[in-house]
Design an enzyme around this catalytic site. Sequence first.
Site, PDB file in Angstrom:
ATOM      1  N   HIS A  65       0.836  -1.206   0.000  1.00  0.00           N
ATOM      2  CA  HIS A  65       0.000   0.000   0.000  1.00  0.00           C
ATOM      3  C   HIS A  65       0.874   1.261   0.000  1.00  0.00           C
ATOM      4  O   HIS A  65       0.688   2.166  -0.831  1.00  0.00           O
ATOM      5  CB  HIS A  65      -0.920  -0.015   1.235  1.00  0.00           C
ATOM      6  CG  HIS A  65      -1.859   1.138   1.311  1.00  0.00           C
ATOM      7  ND1 HIS A  65      -3.204   1.020   1.038  1.00  0.00           N
ATOM      8  CD2 HIS A  65      -1.664   2.453   1.637  1.00  0.00           C
ATOM      9  CE1 HIS A  65      -3.787   2.206   1.185  1.00  0.00           C
ATOM     10  NE2 HIS A  65      -2.871   3.087   1.557  1.00  0.00           N
ATOM     11  N   GLU A  66       1.841   1.321   0.909  1.00  0.00           N
ATOM     12  CA  GLU A  66       2.697   2.509   1.027  1.00  0.00           C
ATOM     13  C   GLU A  66       3.618   2.669  -0.181  1.00  0.00           C
ATOM     14  O   GLU A  66       3.826   3.778  -0.664  1.00  0.00           O
ATOM     15  CB  GLU A  66       3.516   2.467   2.327  1.00  0.00           C
ATOM     16  CG  GLU A  66       2.694   2.515   3.600  1.00  0.00           C
ATOM     17  CD  GLU A  66       1.714   3.672   3.659  1.00  0.00           C
ATOM     18  OE1 GLU A  66       1.991   4.747   3.079  1.00  0.00           O
ATOM     19  OE2 GLU A  66       0.646   3.514   4.283  1.00  0.00           O
ATOM     20  N   HIS A  69       1.725   4.244  -3.055  1.00  0.00           N
ATOM     21  CA  HIS A  69       1.711   5.716  -2.999  1.00  0.00           C
ATOM     22  C   HIS A  69       3.021   6.287  -3.534  1.00  0.00           C
ATOM     23  O   HIS A  69       3.030   7.192  -4.371  1.00  0.00           O
ATOM     24  CB  HIS A  69       1.565   6.190  -1.537  1.00  0.00           C
ATOM     25  CG  HIS A  69       0.201   6.016  -0.948  1.00  0.00           C
ATOM     26  ND1 HIS A  69      -0.944   6.490  -1.563  1.00  0.00           N
ATOM     27  CD2 HIS A  69      -0.207   5.459   0.224  1.00  0.00           C
ATOM     28  CE1 HIS A  69      -1.989   6.207  -0.805  1.00  0.00           C
ATOM     29  NE2 HIS A  69      -1.574   5.580   0.284  1.00  0.00           N
ATOM     30  N   ASP A 144      -7.062   8.120   2.648  1.00  0.00           N
ATOM     31  CA  ASP A 144      -6.713   8.481   1.263  1.00  0.00           C
ATOM     32  C   ASP A 144      -7.969   8.862   0.479  1.00  0.00           C
ATOM     33  O   ASP A 144      -7.976   9.841  -0.269  1.00  0.00           O
ATOM     34  CB  ASP A 144      -6.033   7.304   0.546  1.00  0.00           C
ATOM     35  CG  ASP A 144      -4.787   6.812   1.267  1.00  0.00           C
ATOM     36  OD1 ASP A 144      -4.145   7.632   1.945  1.00  0.00           O
ATOM     37  OD2 ASP A 144      -4.477   5.614   1.153  1.00  0.00           O
TER      38      ASP A 144
END
Length: 245
Positions: A65-66, A69, A144
């Site tokens: 997930h990170e 980004h 988000d």
Amino acid sequence: ARATAGASGAELANIVNEAALRAVRDGRRFAAQADLEESIEVVIAGYQKKNAILTDQEKKVVAYHEIGHALVAAKQTNSAPVQKITIVPRTSGALGYTMQVDQGERNLMSRTELLNKIATLTGGRAAEELIFGADNMTTGASNDIEQATKLARSMITRYGMTEEFDMVALEAVQNRYLGGDTALACSAETAARIDAKVVETVRSAHQKAADILKANESKLHALAKYLLEQETITGEEFMQVLERS
């Protein structure tokens, strides 16, 4: 200084106090650069929650997930560079986060930059969908989603950045100095059109993020693997692995 751009005097005081406390706890007489960097994170995201237990699968999801980004941000022009990525849980409830910091002070943002920011915000969910499948997307993208929706709506209702509504103010900011609540200043029919345009803007950015990640899937795997091993990496380390893989 770049990491604290936009911080109030009170927030700066909190950051410096937190750095001093960290130095005292470690038995040092002076606060170092590392103390200030950690205290910025404490003020932004809370203390490290070292007793939080994540399963291996959850850590893997958070890592992808990170990196989602960060990778979407890195592959777009006019996007703030990544300074730090971590998957260490924080007391604010965040299981990880990606810190981006603009080079120099910024007072204005262009339409391209705003659209890029929305794409970056959707990058975490896009990575989850790509790696684990749409049925296994998680609740980790809630903040988000909130930020991306808010930005898209502001572009349409306040910044006049769509051809459809041109330079018409469709939303009024009330109590600017007391939270800045907004109220729509249009008919119900126009409000429905705004909602449709918000969905279209976010969906388009989400698709852009998904395309970037699909085109760089091998880099996504390499970076997520590295982040899982290290738990916290700097922007420099991120760029080194990105260029190697």
